[in-house]
Design an enzyme around this catalytic site. Structure first.
Site, PDB file in Angstrom:
ATOM      1  N   ARG A 147     116.301   7.903  79.911  1.00  0.00           N
ATOM      2  CA  ARG A 147     115.288   7.831  78.850  1.00  0.00           C
ATOM      3  C   ARG A 147     114.431   6.581  78.964  1.00  0.00           C
ATOM      4  O   ARG A 147     113.210   6.634  78.785  1.00  0.00           O
ATOM      5  CB  ARG A 147     115.962   7.905  77.483  1.00  0.00           C
ATOM      6  CG  ARG A 147     115.014   7.810  76.280  1.00  0.00           C
ATOM      7  CD  ARG A 147     113.743   8.609  76.415  1.00  0.00           C
ATOM      8  NE  ARG A 147     113.960   9.989  76.839  1.00  0.00           N
ATOM      9  CZ  ARG A 147     113.030  10.765  77.351  1.00  0.00           C
ATOM     10  NH1 ARG A 147     111.796  10.300  77.569  1.00  0.00           N
ATOM     11  NH2 ARG A 147     113.294  12.014  77.698  1.00  0.00           N
ATOM     12  N   LYS A 149      93.705  -4.324  72.012  1.00  0.00           N
ATOM     13  CA  LYS A 149      94.376  -3.351  71.144  1.00  0.00           C
ATOM     14  C   LYS A 149      95.514  -2.703  71.925  1.00  0.00           C
ATOM     15  O   LYS A 149      95.441  -1.569  72.379  1.00  0.00           O
ATOM     16  CB  LYS A 149      93.375  -2.315  70.644  1.00  0.00           C
ATOM     17  CG  LYS A 149      92.298  -2.925  69.749  1.00  0.00           C
ATOM     18  CD  LYS A 149      91.265  -1.899  69.330  1.00  0.00           C
ATOM     19  CE  LYS A 149      90.176  -2.544  68.468  1.00  0.00           C
ATOM     20  NZ  LYS A 149      89.115  -1.590  68.096  1.00  0.00           N
ATOM     21  N   LYS A 173      82.680 -12.815  67.693  1.00  0.00           N
ATOM     22  CA  LYS A 173      82.464 -11.555  67.003  1.00  0.00           C
ATOM     23  C   LYS A 173      81.733 -11.797  65.683  1.00  0.00           C
ATOM     24  O   LYS A 173      81.400 -12.943  65.334  1.00  0.00           O
ATOM     25  CB  LYS A 173      83.793 -10.839  66.799  1.00  0.00           C
ATOM     26  CG  LYS A 173      84.561 -10.651  68.124  1.00  0.00           C
ATOM     27  CD  LYS A 173      85.499  -9.500  68.110  1.00  0.00           C
ATOM     28  CE  LYS A 173      84.771  -8.192  68.014  1.00  0.00           C
ATOM     29  NZ  LYS A 173      85.592  -7.032  68.401  1.00  0.00           N
ATOM     30  N   GLU A 179      79.158 -10.828  70.432  1.00  0.00           N
ATOM     31  CA  GLU A 179      78.927  -9.474  69.939  1.00  0.00           C
ATOM     32  C   GLU A 179      77.671  -9.445  69.072  1.00  0.00           C
ATOM     33  O   GLU A 179      77.495 -10.303  68.203  1.00  0.00           O
ATOM     34  CB  GLU A 179      80.130  -9.016  69.111  1.00  0.00           C
ATOM     35  CG  GLU A 179      79.987  -7.665  68.451  1.00  0.00           C
ATOM     36  CD  GLU A 179      81.128  -7.386  67.496  1.00  0.00           C
ATOM     37  OE1 GLU A 179      82.065  -6.675  67.901  1.00  0.00           O
ATOM     38  OE2 GLU A 179      81.092  -7.871  66.351  1.00  0.00           O
ATOM     39  N   ASP A 216      77.450  -3.670  70.083  1.00  0.00           N
ATOM     40  CA  ASP A 216      78.429  -2.973  69.256  1.00  0.00           C
ATOM     41  C   ASP A 216      77.814  -1.788  68.524  1.00  0.00           C
ATOM     42  O   ASP A 216      76.823  -1.928  67.794  1.00  0.00           O
ATOM     43  CB  ASP A 216      79.032  -3.952  68.241  1.00  0.00           C
ATOM     44  CG  ASP A 216      80.224  -3.365  67.510  1.00  0.00           C
ATOM     45  OD1 ASP A 216      81.070  -2.736  68.167  1.00  0.00           O
ATOM     46  OD2 ASP A 216      80.304  -3.535  66.279  1.00  0.00           O
TER      47      ASP A 216
END
Length: 287
Positions: A106, A141, A173, A203, A224
Site C-alpha cells: 500500500r 499549493k 502579490k 503580480e 492574474d
C-alpha cells in the site's frame, strides 16, 4: 511530450519519507493480516501495472518501500519516471518473502499513484501547449511535507518548477502591494532588499498595473486572471522586456488559448493540489 532532465532526489530523503509512511501503516503490531494468513517462509512474485493511461513518477519510492520492509525482496523496475503508460503496462516486478511484499504494497502504491497522478495531469497541460513557447509550472499549493516530491512529479510530466518556498525568490502579490502602498513602492523595496541572485516577480491584475510594473523593472510579471485577449495585449505592451506568467483558474479547456496569447509561463496549482491519483495495482503472479 519532450522528456525533461529530471532533478535528483537524494535517496536519504526518499527513504526517510517512506520510512515514516511504513511506520504509520504498520502501527504497533505490523501487518497482522499477512502474519495470520501467510506461512513465515512463503515466497511470492508480483507485478505492479498501470490500470489507466498516464505518466509514471515515484518508482524510487516504491523500491524503497519494499527494500525497507524486507531486505530479501528483489525489486526490478521495468519503467522509469517520465515514461508514458498504457493500461496493463508493467511498471515493476517484485519477488521474495510474501509477508514483506504485501506489507509494503500500500505504501508503494500510494506514492506511485499520487506522484504519477501529478505527472499525468501536468503532461495533459504540457501536451496541449507543446506548439507554443509557454511552459507549464507548478505553485506552492502542495501537500505539506511532500513539496519536493510533488514538484519532482511535475518535472516527470513535462512541466517546470516555480519557487520551492518563500526563501528562494521574491513574489510580490496583491496583498503585499496593498500594504506596501503600490506596485512601484513594492518593487523598489524588493530591489533594495534582494541580493543579485534573487529574482523578483510581481503580480498585476490590470494593464495599467503592468505598465507601472514594467517601469519599475522586475524580472517577471504575473498576469492574474486575464482572458486571452487581454493577455495578448499584455504581451505586446511588455515587448519582451520581462518574462510573463499567466495565472488564475487556468484549466485544460482554456490553457491552449492562454499559451497562444504569447506568455512565457502558465502556472497551475491544480496539477499538484487536485490531480487525480493514477490507478496502478499490484497483483501476485500465480504459477
Amino acid at each position: 511530450m519532450t522528456r525533461k532532465t529530471l532533478p535528483h532526489l537524494p535517496q536519504l530523503m526518499i527513504d526517510e519519507a517512506v520510512k515514516t509512511a511504513l511506520l504509520e501503516d504498520w502501527g504497533r503490531a505490523g501487518d497482522i493480516t499477512s502474519q495470520a494468513t501467510l506461512p513465515e517462509g512463503a515466497r511470492a512474485t508480483a507485478v505492479i501495472a498501470a490500470r489507466k493511461p498516464g505518466v509514471l513518477s515515484g518508482i524510487g519510492f516504491a523500491e524503497s518501500a519494499f527494500r525497507q520492509t524486507d531486505a530479501g525482496l528483489r525489486f526490478e523496475a521495468v519503467k522509469r519516471d517520465g515514461d508514458r503508460l498504457a493500461p496493463k503496462d508493467v511498471v515493476a516486478r517484485i519477488e521474495g518473502p510474501a509477508r514483506g511484499l504485501l506489507s509494503a504494497e500500500r505504501v508503494a502504491l500510494n506514492y506511485l499513484g499520487h506522484l504519477s497522478g501529478i505527472a499525468t495531469a501536468t503532461s495533459a497541460f504540457a501536451d496541449l501547449i507543446a506548439h507554443t513557447k509557454a511552459d507549464i509550472v507548478c505553485t506552492r499549493k502542495t501537500t505539506p511535507g511532500l513539496r519536493a516530491f510533488e514538484k519532482y512529479a511535475v518535472k516527470c510530466g513535462g512541466g517546470s518548477n516555480h519557487r520551492f518556498g518563500l526563501d528562494d525568490a521574491i513574489l510580490i502579490k496583491d496583498n503585499h502591494i496593498a500594504v506596501a502602498g503600490g506596485v512601484t513602492q513594492a518593487i523598489e523595496a524588493a530591489k533594495a532588499f534582494a541580493g543579485h541572485l534573487v529574482k523578483i516577480e510581481v503580480e498585476v491584475d490590470t494593464l495599467d498595473q503592468l505598465r507601472e510594473a514594467l517601469a519599475a523593472g522586475p524580472d517577471v510579471v504575473m498576469l492574474d486572471n486575464m482572458p486571452p485577449d487581454v493577455l495578448r495585449e499584455a504581451v505586446a505592451i511588455a515587448g519582451g522586456r520581462v518574462l510573463l506568467e499567466a495565472s488564475g483558474g487556468i484549466e485544460l479547456d482554456t490553457v491552449k488559448a492562454v499559451a497562444e496569447a504569447g506568455v512565457d509561463l502558465i502556472s497551475s496549482g491544480w496539477i499538484t493540489h487536485s490531480a487525480p491519483v493514477l490507478d496502478l495495482g499490484l497483483d501476485i503472479e500465480i504459477s
